[in-house]
Design a protein around this motif. Structure first.
Motif, PDB file in Angstrom:
ATOM      1  N   TYR A 219       0.795  -1.228   0.000  1.00  0.00           N
ATOM      2  CA  TYR A 219       0.000   0.000   0.000  1.00  0.00           C
ATOM      3  C   TYR A 219       0.827   1.277   0.000  1.00  0.00           C
ATOM      4  O   TYR A 219       0.292   2.346  -0.219  1.00  0.00           O
ATOM      5  N   ILE A 220       2.128   1.110   0.214  1.00  0.00           N
ATOM      6  CA  ILE A 220       2.980   2.300   0.063  1.00  0.00           C
ATOM      7  C   ILE A 220       3.014   2.668  -1.412  1.00  0.00           C
ATOM      8  O   ILE A 220       3.096   3.822  -1.781  1.00  0.00           O
ATOM      9  N   ILE A 221       2.943   1.625  -2.244  1.00  0.00           N
ATOM     10  CA  ILE A 221       2.991   1.866  -3.677  1.00  0.00           C
ATOM     11  C   ILE A 221       1.922   2.886  -4.014  1.00  0.00           C
ATOM     12  O   ILE A 221       0.749   2.676  -3.754  1.00  0.00           O
ATOM     13  N   PRO A 222       2.357   4.012  -4.566  1.00  0.00           N
ATOM     14  CA  PRO A 222       1.417   5.114  -4.716  1.00  0.00           C
ATOM     15  C   PRO A 222       0.268   4.822  -5.673  1.00  0.00           C
ATOM     16  O   PRO A 222      -0.810   5.326  -5.493  1.00  0.00           O
ATOM     17  N   GLU A 223       0.519   3.980  -6.674  1.00  0.00           N
ATOM     18  CA  GLU A 223      -0.545   3.971  -7.675  1.00  0.00           C
ATOM     19  C   GLU A 223      -1.692   3.047  -7.303  1.00  0.00           C
ATOM     20  O   GLU A 223      -1.639   2.242  -6.400  1.00  0.00           O
ATOM     21  N   ASP A 224      -2.695   3.212  -8.085  1.00  0.00           N
ATOM     22  CA  ASP A 224      -3.990   2.686  -7.805  1.00  0.00           C
ATOM     23  C   ASP A 224      -4.163   1.372  -8.561  1.00  0.00           C
ATOM     24  O   ASP A 224      -4.064   1.360  -9.781  1.00  0.00           O
ATOM     25  N   PRO A 225      -4.382   0.250  -7.874  1.00  0.00           N
ATOM     26  CA  PRO A 225      -4.527  -1.024  -8.578  1.00  0.00           C
ATOM     27  C   PRO A 225      -5.638  -0.985  -9.621  1.00  0.00           C
ATOM     28  O   PRO A 225      -5.561  -1.675 -10.639  1.00  0.00           O
ATOM     29  N   ALA A 226      -6.648  -0.177  -9.378  1.00  0.00           N
ATOM     30  CA  ALA A 226      -7.739  -0.113 -10.350  1.00  0.00           C
ATOM     31  C   ALA A 226      -7.227   0.411 -11.681  1.00  0.00           C
ATOM     32  O   ALA A 226      -7.610  -0.065 -12.746  1.00  0.00           O
ATOM     33  N   LYS A 227      -6.299   1.378 -11.605  1.00  0.00           N
ATOM     34  CA  LYS A 227      -5.777   1.962 -12.847  1.00  0.00           C
ATOM     35  C   LYS A 227      -4.944   0.977 -13.635  1.00  0.00           C
ATOM     36  O   LYS A 227      -4.829   1.057 -14.845  1.00  0.00           O
ATOM     37  N   LEU A 228      -4.325   0.045 -12.904  1.00  0.00           N
ATOM     38  CA  LEU A 228      -3.483  -0.929 -13.593  1.00  0.00           C
ATOM     39  C   LEU A 228      -4.319  -1.846 -14.459  1.00  0.00           C
ATOM     40  O   LEU A 228      -3.860  -2.378 -15.445  1.00  0.00           O
ATOM     41  N   ILE A 229      -5.540  -2.072 -14.029  1.00  0.00           N
ATOM     42  CA  ILE A 229      -6.354  -3.043 -14.740  1.00  0.00           C
ATOM     43  C   ILE A 229      -7.116  -2.394 -15.882  1.00  0.00           C
ATOM     44  O   ILE A 229      -7.217  -2.939 -16.965  1.00  0.00           O
TER      45      ILE A 229
END
Lengths: 299, 314, 537
Positions: free
Chosen positions: B28-38
């Motif tokens: 969750y430190i990873i800034p980006e949004d998992p939704a955007k990856l998909i």
């Protein structure tokens, strides 16, 4: 990798040192000089450092320059190790690749030694709660698959060589901390420390003046061996595409690029792999030699 | 004895909680949004928000963590972001492949490692001893994926004896190259360890006595020396199962082995947090459990050992 | 006492040793004997596939699941294999209102789901609303964007698409928000396939393992990471398939699959990177290799709002002229793709040849760079370039980096994950990045509208040209095909003149079938219809 070494090192510490410091190093050097394999390791390491420093003098081509008409050529007089898909000279890339490996080896291990010493001292010297917490955290680090941990950290930090230093540095601290802790524990209760304490020396002073120099040998041994591991892990990260970024030539990256072409162009993967092997071998032999030199009983 | 085991089992719990905490923080430190990856196309704000709700990542991290721990206590590892499928079933598909490969590697480790170690110890300073010493030293320095590629070229391409990648129909020949690759480093350790413990045992008085009693060389080595020398080696091998599975990412990548290491690696790249966390927890449990079993066996064999701990770092 | 203890320990050891050995034997024995079952029969086709993400139409967003779905379903329309014009499939005929807003479809009667129930218009209302619903969170919902009521469904304020109505069992009426002349063509996409409400209610998220379509093949089983089995639908409304069954063999990587193909265990697979030239030289394989255009563009995007690209067309042009596209196609991709000479790929209805004149020209590139105010790159900061890791993008990036270096432009290249890259691009941390666009439907609109309309969520370069916006909207409401294509061509010309991106190449397909596979046709979107295929062994 560390198991046996670690057990041995623990034993080494527990058995205690009979020699005074100066003669310890003198004797160690004497023994090291007689150890042919260790000297071979030392030779490799020195050569490697020289290659990395003088890479621009040694390599016949610019490692990132494309010679479009020379794409995917096998080894020849013109290109000793052949060329890669983009027409870059593999020999020059291997030469330059040593820079990445040496940097990672030295800096990353340096970071882990600093972290390890700090927590090892905290844990060993003060004991109690800090000891329990730090050692539990170290347990977690040991239970965590090294390469997975490195991958996870790299994905957070993003690719790049500086982040590799950090990732490998963070992951390597636990073994150093544990070694330093046990050596502190054995030395801590020795009479001369008691004496120093009785004379009113501060904790910092005792650690820096007495404990640190006396546990220096196992840490040197460990650090040397960890350099080999660090180089292998860096190559693995670059191999997986999350390490050093192109066009910087890195051995692991060159191996990854060659993977689809092993049947048509095996030279693309042969030489970078050999370079990793020789480099790591150098550090491992030197590390083994140092260990034997510091404690001849183990041989 | 009972308390010893109980205490060791209880000690696992903080380690596992610690691992989940670290992994959760990491993912969750990873800034980006998992939704955007998909959402590769059509990532309108509404679509992203809908996906976040579906993934359960619209809540604050601590809420998510608490829910995760509650699920975990029930043995539920959650749902993959990418596949919208239960992580349990994804891991159930891949773990057996990794375990099989690790077992194959251990068999190689045991047969080659112990044999080489014994030969090397019994015939100390002979040609064979030197050969074993040199090859084990080299083996620990070889990058495994490079070794894998070399084996692929030699046995797959040039000689055509063995399949180069994949599991095929699951028959034994598919295991040979990846298992050798995976086993290489551990085999070297087993050989070295066998050698040093054998040497130690052989120098003991009772061995000298056995020789003095006129027992044959094979008898002494096989019956007396080996038995005592192998205990630490067995420990090493036991603990190795856990490390082999975690360390198999590279081997699995080179040989395209459908195992768990590769699954976790890909999930990290795809930020599929539930798969990463679930997969790693199982790895850690296996690793810690093997350690525990080894410790218990050790304690049974030698009652003096109670608190001594031995960890392996890969 | 002491002695006894030792004996005890010894016995323990023995026991544990025996147990350990037995366990290992049992384990190993059990593990290596498990053999996979082989489907048998004369007319069975085995195709390579990577583990699909989903077989549920609204969630099958990658190339794998679609292949299976397209065999199990039919759409309202299909695309003609030659012209890619819409042809009737589940809809026998249709009417379009003069304002281009209302579509009325007359559905074919007697079409049955594999479960046996007849397909009715209400199924489309349900299925499409399901795709658009917030709760479904479909990856592919954006395809329904032109339909009236879509925004409300996405926002969660409605659960049924206002614009989709069943007038009776066999008449479906669709109303659009705005005219969209290519809407009919888009209906060939698999996201519009009808699912049965009762199935979704029964299975929920597990529907993907119990799919129930209306197409020529029936779904049998999905054994994860092993295979997906289909059999011929004997109750099919149209001409029944010749193949008895189809097995999609799940293999994670193309190299392994190719070896299986060579061993005769697959009828269809992909030729791996690095093996294309050797395959084309192999007398046994070359005749069955399918190397043809695959509709998609590989291109490099600029952040048009950030320095140094903002308001510097000459710099963007300099980059475009400096790229040696032919070399990239030949060396890195073994000649499979074609250097792009425009934006819309060849074969899409309306394609214009040589729409752009960006070809490799170092002299011109240098001149443009000077025009841009950076003679020989002087004064130009190092450009931060991002690409998404994998699929050989790195090597293309390295090649382009070296090309740009030649004219004096320094570029730092870094690999990221797709989402990270886009986020960094939006944040302006990287101003230059790799993008690709694969056709959803065979229309020019599909390439131009999502990527260059100022309000589109896929317009990553933040391109904003009022003339282009106006033309795109005009084209969408132009029902006459020729006129419409003229408008799209104008849009293409405008964006090329603006040097809004640097095109690299048009993708190519690299597939192969066994020689005994007959009737197999792979279209330019890598779709195929197995109902027309048979094997001649």
């Amino acid at each position: 990798m560390a198991t046996i070494k670690e057990l041995e090192a623990l034993e080494e510490i527990e058995t205690g040192k009979k020699y005074s410091r100066t003669s310890l190093y003198k004797d160690a050097w004497k023994r090291l000089r007689k150890n042919k394999l260790a000297m071979l390791g030392l030779l490799i390491v020195i050569l490697l450092i020289l290659i990395a420093i003088f890479a621009s003098l040694i390599s016949p081509y610019n490692p990132i320059e494309r010679i479009k008409e020379d794409s995917s050529l096998g080894p020849s007089i013109k290109h000793f190790f052949g060329t890669d898909l983009l027409g870059r000279d593999i020999f020059s890339r291997v030469i330059y690749g040593s820079r990445v490996s040496i940097e990672v080896g030295v800096i990353a291990v340096g970071i882990s030694v600093v972290i390890g010493l700090f927590f090892g001292a905290l844990s060993g010297y003060f004991g109690g709660l800090s000891d329990a917490v730090i050692m539990r955290v170290a347990d977690i680090f040991f239970a965590f698959p090294y390469i997975l941990g490195a991958i996870a950290i790299m994905t957070i930090l993003g690719p790049g060589i500086v982040n590799i230093f950090i990732a490998i540095g963070i992951l390597g601290w636990a073994s150093i901390a544990r070694i330093f802790r046990s050596s502190i524990l054995t030395i801590k209760n020795k009479e001369y420390i008691e004496a120093a304490r009785a004379m009113g020396a501060s904790n910092n002073r005792i650690i820096m003046k007495h404990i640190f120099p006396n546990s220096f040998a196992p840490i040197i041994v460990y650090a040397t061996m960890n350099v080999g591991t660090a180089i292998i892990v860096e190559a693995a990260l670059s191999f997986l595409g999350i390490g050093v970024q192109p066009p910087t030539p890195a051995w692991g990256k060159m191996l990854a690029d060659s993977m689809s072409y092993i049947d048509v162009a095996p030279w693309m993967m042969f030489f970078p792999g050999l370079a990793i092997l020789i480099t790591v071998l150098g550090f491992v032999l030197l590390g083994d030699g140092l260990r034997d030199a510091f404690d001849p009983k183990l041989k | 004895m009972f308390y010893f085991i109980l205490r060791r089992i209880l000690q696992i719990i903080p380690v596992i909680i610690g691992v989940t905490l670290i992994l959760f923080t990491l993912m969750y430190i990873i800034p980006e949004d998992p939704a955007k990856l998909i959402l590769e196309k059509g990532a309108t704000p509404e679509a992203l928000q809908n996906l976040r709700v579906k993934m359960g990542i619209d809540k604050p991290v601590y809420v998510q963590y608490w829910r995760y721990i509650k699920q975990l206590a029930k043995g539920d590892l959650g749902t993959s972001y990418r596949y919208r499928r239960s992580v349990n079933s994804i891991l159930a598909d891949h773990y057996p492949n990794s375990i099989k490969l690790a077992l194959a590697a251990i068999i190689i480790e045991v047969i080659i490692g112990i044999f080489a170690g014994i030969v090397s110890a019994v015939k100390k300073f002979s040609f064979w001893d030197i050969l074993v010493t040199i090859s084990t030293t080299i083996a620990v320095c070889v990058p495994v994926y490079w070794l894998g590629m070399m084996l692929q070229v030699a046995f797959g391409l040039k000689l055509g004896w063995l399949p180069m990648s994949g599991m095929g129909d699951g028959s034994l020949r598919y295991y040979i190259l990846p298992a050798i690759t995976l086993a290489s480093v551990s085999t070297a350790f087993v050989a070295r360890m066998t050698r040093s413990t054998m040497l130690e045992v052989l120098s003991n008085d009772y061995i000298t006595t056995a020789y003095a009693k006129g027992l044959s060389n094979n008898m002494v080595i096989g019956k007396h020396a080996l038995k005592n020398a192998l205990i630490p080696v067995v420990t090493l091998i036991g603990v190795d199962l856990g490390s082999l599975m975690g360390g198999a990412i590279l081997t699995e990548t080179v040989f395209n082995w459908p195992g768990v290491g590769r699954t976790i690696y890909l999930a990290i790249l795809q930020r599929d947090a539930p798969v990463v966390i679930g997969g790693t927890i199982i790895l850690v449990i296996i690793f810690v459990a093997m350690n525990l079993i080894v410790d218990i066996v050790y304690a049974l064999l030698d009652p003096r050992i109670r608190y001594e701990k031995k960890e392996i770092q890969i | 006492m002491e002695f006894e203890k030792e004996a005890l320990v010894r016995n323990y050891k023995k026991l544990i040793g025996i147990i350990a050995v037995l366990t290992i034997i049992v384990f190993v024995g059990a593990m290596f004997t498990g053999c996979k079952t082989e489907a048998t029969g004369e007319q069975i086709m085995r195709l390579h596939i990577v583990e699909p993400v989903s077989l549920d139409p609204p969630n099958a967003y990658e190339s794998e699941g679609i292949q299976v779905i397209r065999q199990c379903w039919d759409g309202l329309i299909d695309w003609d294999p030659e012209t890619y014009e819409p042809i009737p499939e589940l809809a026998e005929s249709w009417d379009i209102s003069d304002d281009g807003l209302v579509y009325t479809f007359n559905l074919r009667k007697g079409v049955k789901f594999h479960s046996g129930r007849e397909l009715v218009a209400e199924d489309f209302v349900y299925s499409w609303s399901r795709v658009a619903n917030a709760e479904t969170a479909s990856y592919l919902a954006y395809h329904l964007l032109p339909i009236l009521g879509y925004d409300e469904c996405q926002a969660g304020t409605a659960t049924v698409l206002e614009g989709v109505k069943a007038l009776d069992d066999y008449t479906l009426e669709v109303t659009l928000k705005e005219p969209y002349a290519d809407f009919l063509t888009t209906l060939g996409h698999d996201v519009f396939y009808p699912v049965a409400k009762e199935d979704i209610e029964e299975w929920g998220d597990e529907y993907t393992e119990h799919i129930n379509g209306v197409g020529p093949f029936k779904f049998v089983k999905w054994e994860h990471d092993q295979y997906i089995d289909l059999v011929r639908n004997e109750d099919y409304w149209g001409e029944k398939a010749k193949l008895e069954s189809v097995r999609y063999v799940i293999i994670a990587d193309e190299d392994t699959a190719f070896l299986e193909f060579k061993a005769g265990n697959l009828e269809y697979t992909e030729i791996p990177v690095g093996k294309i030239q050797t395959t084309l030289e192999d007398p046994e394989l070359k005749d069955n290799a399918i190397i043809k255009p695959f509709w998609g563009l590989y291109y490099y995007g600029f952040n048009l709002n950030a320095e140094p690209f903002a308001d510097n067309k000459a710099l963007r042009e300099a980059i475009s002229y400096a790229i040696d596209r032919q070399n990239i196609c030949d060396v890195i991709s073994e000649g499979v793709p074609t250097p792009a000479t425009g934006f819309v790929p060849p074969g899409i209805p309306g394609f214009k040849e040589n729409a752009s004149d960006y070809v490799y020209n170092v002299e011109l590139a240098k001149q443009k760079l000077a025009d841009a105010g950076y003679p020989d790159g002087e004064g130009l900061p190092t450009l931060e370039f991002g690409f998404n890791t994998g699929a050989g993008h790195e090597q293309v990036a390295e090649a382009i980096q070296s090309d740009l270096n030649e004219i004096g432009i320094n570029v730092n290249i870094t690999g990221y994950e797709w989402g990270t890259m886009l986020e960094k691009a939006q944040a302006g941390e990287i101003v230059f990045y790799r993008l690709g666009w694969i056709a959803d439907y065979p229309t020019m609109d599909n390439f131009l509208f999502p990527l260059f309309y100022s309000g589109s969520s896929d317009n990553y370069g933040q391109y904003n040209n009022p003339a282009v916006d106006a033309l795109l909207l005009e084209a969408r409401s132009t029902l006459d095909e020729d006129e419409r294509i003229a408008k799209y061509r104008e849009v293409e010309k405008l964006i090329l003149d603006d040097a809004a991106f640097a095109n690299i190449y048009w993708y190519g397909t690299r597939r192969i079938t066994q020689p005994y596979v007959k009737g197999f046709f792979l279209n330019n979107m890598e779709n195929y219809d197995l109902s027309k295929v048979w094997l001649e062994k």
